[in-house]
Write a protein that holds these residues in place. Structure first.
Motif, PDB file in Angstrom:
ATOM      1  N   GLU A   1      30.054  34.083  36.347  1.00 48.18           N
ATOM      2  CA  GLU A   1      29.553  32.704  36.414  1.00 48.18           C
ATOM      3  C   GLU A   1      28.295  32.624  37.275  1.00 48.18           C
ATOM      4  O   GLU A   1      27.341  31.920  36.916  1.00 48.18           O
ATOM      5  N   ALA A   2      28.276  33.339  38.388  1.00 42.86           N
ATOM      6  CA  ALA A   2      27.106  33.337  39.272  1.00 42.86           C
ATOM      7  C   ALA A   2      25.900  33.959  38.582  1.00 42.86           C
ATOM      8  O   ALA A   2      24.771  33.472  38.725  1.00 42.86           O
TER       9      ALA A   2
ATOM     10  N   THR B   1      43.337  38.878  41.951  1.00 43.09           N
ATOM     11  CA  THR B   1      42.234  38.572  42.861  1.00 43.09           C
ATOM     12  C   THR B   1      40.941  39.204  42.368  1.00 43.09           C
ATOM     13  O   THR B   1      39.879  38.580  42.356  1.00 43.09           O
ATOM     14  N   THR B   2      41.036  40.454  41.938  1.00 45.38           N
ATOM     15  CA  THR B   2      39.873  41.173  41.413  1.00 45.38           C
ATOM     16  C   THR B   2      39.331  40.502  40.157  1.00 45.38           C
ATOM     17  O   THR B   2      38.120  40.323  40.008  1.00 45.38           O
ATOM     18  N   ASN B   3      40.207  40.127  39.247  1.00 46.87           N
ATOM     19  CA  ASN B   3      39.782  39.472  38.010  1.00 46.87           C
ATOM     20  C   ASN B   3      39.138  38.119  38.287  1.00 46.87           C
ATOM     21  O   ASN B   3      38.146  37.755  37.655  1.00 46.87           O
ATOM     22  N   ASP B   4      39.699  37.383  39.243  1.00 46.45           N
ATOM     23  CA  ASP B   4      39.106  36.097  39.629  1.00 46.45           C
ATOM     24  C   ASP B   4      37.711  36.293  40.218  1.00 46.45           C
ATOM     25  O   ASP B   4      36.783  35.536  39.921  1.00 46.45           O
ATOM     26  N   ALA B   5      37.559  37.314  41.050  1.00 41.94           N
ATOM     27  CA  ALA B   5      36.254  37.604  41.649  1.00 41.94           C
ATOM     28  C   ALA B   5      35.248  38.003  40.574  1.00 41.94           C
ATOM     29  O   ALA B   5      34.079  37.607  40.624  1.00 41.94           O
ATOM     30  N   GLU B   6      35.691  38.768  39.603  1.00 46.71           N
ATOM     31  CA  GLU B   6      34.818  39.170  38.495  1.00 46.71           C
ATOM     32  C   GLU B   6      34.367  37.947  37.700  1.00 46.71           C
ATOM     33  O   GLU B   6      33.196  37.834  37.331  1.00 46.71           O
ATOM     34  N   ALA B   7      35.283  37.036  37.454  1.00 47.59           N
ATOM     35  CA  ALA B   7      34.932  35.814  36.720  1.00 47.59           C
ATOM     36  C   ALA B   7      33.901  35.005  37.500  1.00 47.59           C
ATOM     37  O   ALA B   7      32.944  34.484  36.912  1.00 47.59           O
ATOM     38  N   ARG B   8      34.073  34.905  38.816  1.00 52.01           N
ATOM     39  CA  ARG B   8      33.091  34.189  39.650  1.00 52.01           C
ATOM     40  C   ARG B   8      31.746  34.894  39.619  1.00 52.01           C
ATOM     41  O   ARG B   8      30.694  34.260  39.596  1.00 52.01           O
ATOM     42  N   GLN B   9      31.762  36.225  39.602  1.00 49.51           N
ATOM     43  CA  GLN B   9      30.516  36.994  39.548  1.00 49.51           C
ATOM     44  C   GLN B   9      29.788  36.729  38.234  1.00 49.51           C
ATOM     45  O   GLN B   9      28.575  36.531  38.223  1.00 49.51           O
TER      46      GLN B   9
END
Length: 106
Positions: free
Chosen positions: A57-58, A47-55
């Motif tokens: 990208e943002a 979950t943390t890694n996915d959130a980091e990837a979204r960050q």
């Protein structure tokens, strides 16, 4: 922990998961079954890694949007300036309309 970088925190959790996985038998023999904790930490890390990837990208999207905004502003400003040159050519440099327009840049 407060001064630890995000990368080091992620690495710590990943290494902990690996060590727990490698020592399930030993920990179980001592009365602790780490399977649930391994699953919990793995899920949270994903979950943390996915959130980091979204960050990331943002942040890239924000940079792209800023670049596009600046480019668009430069285009419209040059277009407006060209219009001032056109008005100047049509009316002359001392015309009241042109003098009012020139005040806009100050």
């Amino acid at each position: 922990m407060g001064n630890m970088s995000e990368a080091k925190k992620r690495d710590f959790v990943q290494q902990l998961i690996t060590l727990l996985e490698q020592n399930v038998e030993l920990l179980t023999e001592k009365g602790y079954n780490p399977e649930n904790k391994i699953q919990e930490l793995s899920t949270q890390l994903t979950t943390t890694n996915d959130a980091e990837a979204r960050q990331v990208e943002a942040m890239a999207a924000a940079k792209d949007a800023t670049r596009l905004s600046q480019q668009s502003l430069d285009i419209v400003y040059r277009n407006g300036s060209a219009t001032v040159d056109l008005v100047s050519g049509l009316l002359g440099k001392q015309d009241n309309l042109l003098l009012e327009i020139k005040k806009l840049r100050k």
